[in-house]
Design an enzyme around this catalytic site. Structure first.
Site, PDB file in Angstrom:
ATOM      1  CD  GLU A  56      -1.739  -2.298   1.831  1.00 23.56           C
ATOM      2  OE1 GLU A  56      -2.658  -3.111   2.045  1.00 23.56           O
ATOM      3  OE2 GLU A  56      -0.541  -2.512   2.141  1.00 23.56           O
ATOM      4  CG  PHE A 118      -9.435  -9.881  12.062  1.00 23.61           C
ATOM      5  CD1 PHE A 118      -8.249 -10.277  12.663  1.00 23.61           C
ATOM      6  CD2 PHE A 118      -9.486  -9.819  10.682  1.00 23.61           C
ATOM      7  CE1 PHE A 118      -7.143 -10.601  11.902  1.00 23.61           C
ATOM      8  CE2 PHE A 118      -8.388 -10.142   9.907  1.00 23.61           C
ATOM      9  CZ  PHE A 118      -7.210 -10.537  10.515  1.00 23.61           C
ATOM     10  CD  GLN A 119      -6.925  -6.992   8.931  1.00 28.59           C
ATOM     11  OE1 GLN A 119      -7.805  -6.822   8.092  1.00 28.59           O
ATOM     12  NE2 GLN A 119      -5.696  -7.381   8.612  1.00 28.59           N
ATOM     13  NE  ARG A 261      24.788  15.607   2.528  1.00 33.77           N
ATOM     14  CZ  ARG A 261      24.550  14.545   3.278  1.00 33.77           C
ATOM     15  NH1 ARG A 261      23.611  14.591   4.200  1.00 33.77           N
ATOM     16  NH2 ARG A 261      25.245  13.436   3.113  1.00 33.77           N
ATOM     17  CB  VAL A 391      15.411  10.979  -1.135  1.00 28.77           C
ATOM     18  CG1 VAL A 391      14.051  11.515  -1.526  1.00 28.77           C
ATOM     19  CG2 VAL A 391      15.259   9.752  -0.234  1.00 28.77           C
ATOM     20  CG  PHE A 476      22.276  11.675   1.526  1.00 33.05           C
ATOM     21  CD1 PHE A 476      22.804  12.481   0.531  1.00 33.05           C
ATOM     22  CD2 PHE A 476      21.444  12.264   2.469  1.00 33.05           C
ATOM     23  CE1 PHE A 476      22.529  13.841   0.481  1.00 33.05           C
ATOM     24  CE2 PHE A 476      21.159  13.619   2.436  1.00 33.05           C
ATOM     25  CZ  PHE A 476      21.705  14.412   1.432  1.00 33.05           C
ATOM     26  CB  ILE A 477      22.673   7.885   6.313  1.00 33.40           C
ATOM     27  CG1 ILE A 477      21.254   8.072   5.773  1.00 33.40           C
ATOM     28  CG2 ILE A 477      22.670   7.950   7.840  1.00 33.40           C
ATOM     29  CD1 ILE A 477      20.668   9.436   6.019  1.00 33.40           C
ATOM     30  CD  GLU A 480      22.496  13.314   6.936  1.00 37.69           C
ATOM     31  OE1 GLU A 480      22.099  12.402   7.701  1.00 37.69           O
ATOM     32  OE2 GLU A 480      21.733  14.152   6.432  1.00 37.69           O
TER      33      GLU A 480
END
Length: 612
Positions: A56, A118-119, A261, A391, A476-477, A480
């Site tokens: 989803e 349920f749900q 950046r 990204v 990318f991280i 950083e």
């Protein structure tokens, strides 16, 4: 519709409302709490496509990205409980980028609600933050009306509408004449007409500016020619937001790029030296946290939203109106400026950056880097190719290396910057533009979040090219962490064969490990895409960090020779020249140098006073 009784099922009426609003497809997964919607979609299948995704979140991101590409509102289904919560990333992407979107949420039948079944869950508070419209349908006859209200609200308020519908309501027959769609009555609000006094105030500032810069946000989209005309008349270079590159031809001589950046060197350097900025059609979210405009003396802002005027920075001239119209008015009133040292210094800085980028792209030996892959993409991409860009490093490198023009479209998850938007965006782009070439550019971390939906492109005959930049890390991280942390941690992972993943899901897979393999593979990829196949290209690229233009170490008056040499060696940047040097070549002082000198003098005075 039951023609004999004049009745229609409420779910079918609701789908017809969506059709009246121009909705042509709905993204989602069937579920027990959505089965009346499935019946309604089957009834209307000649007018409405159901795009069955495998998660989803992919459906919600596709719905959000659809509007960014086509200007048509996207609709996603989420079943009661887990299906609804899976939508959340796509909904927040839409909210943060100001995108209208409709989420239809399933719920148990009316007689089963409030039974802790349920749900079953109370969805309303879950969606309260993300939505501009958030309702549960109260009775069957209300269903088409609430759907109409929801989509009208989403479009007029540029936000997310969420509607929860008990599954039993969709099957209830209601009077055919008891519902209607307001789509035919919808009108767009005209843009406010800029006040002449505000235009004149802006012109006065620009007439007296010695170092002007135009900052063009997405509010200038469709008005690139007008911005370039003003730039050339005023002799002011143009910076852009990272999501507005496709408004201008890549070879526009005064295009600085974007700052911070996800950026290019010329745009990072220019604002430290500028004295006036024309800030048009942007809500740049890094303004305050980076202090990008802190040293600018005069600030002009243009926006169609009065809420945004002055939001990011104090203004000296404020213009409420369409950016294109305001820029044309300013251009008409302003005098033609002679070419200045300021303008020439910026043009030379842009050329210097372009030479550096071209050098990286044109390497033929050594390890495969992302830069050479972009050269291969540029060579085979159609002139109106569409890019759905994920990204992180992929966003950063694509805005530096893709050779785009206004014939292209380049979209991403802008403010929310959620990983995994590239593939859903490609699904939406190809569905809405079946005759155009569609590229999904993504890192392996983002691809791994959504790669199961490669099969969606195959199943629904949405041929597209998916380029996976693979280097076994969240690059990318990791960059950083290099800048802020004591250690690298949690950013490296095990290698995978994404070409085989693609093949297992019905696509054609390629793996590229050498520069010499690029041209042949990308040529085959575009041929396969044109023949109706989806292609996954797993590029095993190096882990070289793209040059951090927000942390330049080039200026001899600011950094030691050792620091500069180390920086240039690591980023292959021997030819890069600091902007201050181009200014000095034109007989202009660097404001950065002046501020640094003054800071040292102030420190010296303080030290002397302490000694006394």
């Amino acid at each position: 519709m039951n023609k004999q009784t004049g009745k229609i099922e409420a779910g079918v009426a609701a789908i017809k409302v969506l059709e009246n609003w121009g909705v042509e497809q709905i993204y989602g997964i069937p579920a027990g709490s959505l089965n009346s919607w499935m019946d309604a979609l089957k009834h209307e299948e000649t007018n409405m496509d159901f795009i069955q995704v495998r998660h989803e979140e992919v459906g919600a991101l596709a719905a959000s990205m659809q509007y960014k590409f086509s200007g048509k509102i996207g609709v996603a289904l989420g079943s009661g409980g887990p299906g609804a919560t899976h939508l959340m990333n796509g909904l927040y992407d839409a909210r943060e980028d100001g995108v209208p979107m409709l989420a239809i949420i399933g719920q148990r039948a009316e007689n089963e609600i409030n039974m802790d079944a349920f749900q079953e869950m109370n969805h309303n508070p879950v969606f309260a933050d993300v939505a501009v419209y958030n309702r549960r349908v109260a009775y069957p006859e209300q269903l088409p009306k609430i759907i109409d209200e929801a989509i009208r609200t989403a479009i007029t308020r540029n936000g997310v509408a969420c509607v929860e519908v008990p599954v039993s309501y969709g099957w209830v027959e209601i009077d055919e004449d008891s519902w209607h769609s307001s789509a035919s009555a919808h009108r767009e609000l005209p843009y406010p007409v800029p006040d002449e006094k505000d235009i004149e105030a802006a012109v006065e500032i620009l007439e007296n500016a010695e170092r002007p810069v135009i900052y063009a946000g997405i509010g200038t989209r469709g008005n690139g020619e007008a911005v370039m005309e003003l730039s050339r008349k005023l002799k002011a270079p143009v910076a852009v937001t990272g999501i507005n590159y496709d408004t201008f031809p890549h070879d526009f001589e005064a295009l600085l790029g974007s700052a911070n950046r996800v950026a290019r060197k010329p745009a990072v350097e220019v604002f430290e030296e500028a004295d006036a900025v024309l800030f048009a059609g942007s809500n740049y979210p890094f303004t305050e946290v980076t202090g990008v405009f802190d040293h600018v003396k005069k600030f002009i802002q243009i926006d169609i939203d009065p809420y945004k005027l002055g939001k990011r920075h104090p203004v000296d001239a404020s213009i409420l109106g369409d950016a294109g119209a305001a820029i044309r008015s300013i251009t008409d009133k302003i005098s033609e400026k002679p070419e200045s040292g300021w303008y020439r210094a910026n043009l030379n800085n842009i050329k210097n950056w372009a030479a550096y980028i071209n050098k990286l792209e044109n390497k033929t030996e050594g390890k495969l880097q992302v830069y050479q892959a972009y050269k291969a993409i540029n060579k085979v991409a159609d002139e109106d190719a569409i890019y759905s860009t994920d990204v992180g490093n992929t966003t950063q490198t694509s805005i530096r290396h893709l050779k785009m023009t206004p014939k292209n479209m380049w979209r991403t998850s802008g403010v929310f910057a959620t990983m995994g938007n590239g593939l859903p965006g490609a699904i939406a782009a190809k569905k809405n533009f079946p005759d155009r070439q569609v590229w999904d550019l993504t890192g392996e971390g983002a691809f791994a979040m959504v790669m199961q939906d490669i099969i969606t492109t195959v199943q629904h005959k949405l041929p597209s090219i998916h380029v996976v930049f693979s280097n076994d890390e969240y690059a990318f991280i990791k960059a950083e962490q290099e800048d802020t942390n004591h250690y690298y941690y949690g950013v490296d992972f095990q290698s995978a064969d994404y070409a085989k993943v693609g093949e297992g899901l019905g696509a054609v897979g390629f793996t590229v490990r050498e520069i010499s393999e690029l041209e042949e593979v990308f040529q085959k990829a575009v041929e396969l895409e044109k023949s109706g196949r989806t292609v996954v290209i797993d590029l095993k690229v190096s882990d070289d960090r793209p040059i951090p233009v927000e942390h330049l170490r080039l200026d001899q008056k600011l950094y030691s020779e050792e620091e500069i040499n180390k920086f240039k060696e690591r980023y292959e940047a021997q030819e890069l020249i600091p902007f201050s040097q181009f200014l000095e070549q034109e007989g202009l002082d660097s404001q950065v140098h002046k501020r640094r000198s003054k800071s040292k003098q102030d420190d010296s005075i303080v030290n002397t006073e302490e000694q006394i």
